[in-house]
Scaffold this active site. Sequence first.
Site: not given
Length: 463
Positions: A391, A421
């Site tokens: 969201c 990463y």
Amino acid sequence: MSRSAHPAGPRHADVLPEGHYVPPPRDLNALAPRVWSRTVTRGADGELTVGGVGVRRLAEEFGTPVYVLDEEDFRARCRAWRAAFGEDADVFYAGKAFLCRAVVRWLHEEGLNLDVCSGGELAVALAAGMPPERIALHGNNKSAAEIEQAVSVGVGRIVLDSFEEIGRVARAAERLGRRQRVQVRATVGVEAHTHEFIATAHEDQKFGLALNGGQAAEAVRRVLKLDSLELVGVHSHIGSQIFDMAGFEVAAHRVVRLLAEVRDEHGVELPEIDLGGGLGIAYTAEDDPREPWEIAEALREIVTRECASASLAVPRLSVEPGRAIVGPTTFTLYEVGTVKPLAGLRTYVSVDGGMSDNIRTALYDAEYSVVLASRSSQAGPMLSRVVGKHCESGDIVVRDAYLPADVAPGDLVAVPATGAYCRAMASNYNHVPRPPVVAVRDGQARVLVRRETEEDLLRLDVG
């Protein structure tokens, strides 16, 4: 998997914002070799295979999203870096890029050292059997507990990042009856050509002790007065995802100048120089990274020339590749959930992961590639934005790319060069469990880091 058609979205005629134009590829089924690990191929039916294992099998066995790591490629890159720098230099894998026990074991077996920057990373290294003397501890704010643990187990070096830390490490070493090997991290004032969040050698940032103004020189004075510390060298790191060697040349010049000042003031020639890591990799076909032998040759030439100019013996060189080793070894496999054409703009292709498994696009405006991985397609190119399920409007995995116009729910897509990463910075945003890391080699696949479950999330929630 569904192959149902949907209305075709905007194609190659669409105009992207200035500076973001991505030309449509001539063949949407082709792979850009530099972006993928060595064993990735595409079969006659269009399915991607890595390490002899097809992506449809991987999705069925391990679910999606999943980080797929090519073990042979990882090991080959370790060997390439080790061979490039030879026995008279040290290669430290930067554990912050991605670390787990299997990776530590591979590093040990392939002859690399390891740098860590937290107690957690140190714990993983020790649990997997990395000899402590082959570990370096970094960090701008190491806790007392982290320093105590590092000194007590006998790590090979601690990179000092502040005046306060000099005293903390010295006191810990004195209490434990040890003489701890250390380096001083010097901020050399180099503006690396990279994103501001991953540039680490300009003066207005949190890392290191500045050369300008004499902080680094003062740190050297303080360390040399302490019997519990052994100053072995100077460390420099100018940033990440760097292709241009010019920054390393400036950094080496300034670090060697500091070594000469140390010799002139204290009569000591420090035996080590660490130029850090940060070498870039290919995230898109346009990126052109250097090979390890090219980097080694360039750095050796720079350091040798600067030392000759300063009448110094050439110190032992260290480098710290992390992304450059693990980044290209891994891709993230997703399943398409929804496809939403926006007339006159682009088509949004939503996948079952997103910023919780790859925050780099949102954080650094990082660029990635993406391909349809589970089948071939003869459909034309469709200007697409691959987005996640979270969201957040910034939940973008690949900002601008071309996918076949018939991409549909149920298709598998793969985003390459996600080894560095992505899992290390993964989160549980929206309480989404983090994906697993699966290693493939010689037709076999095995879990290195298992998928989190909702039970894992609830286990930590004790309220």
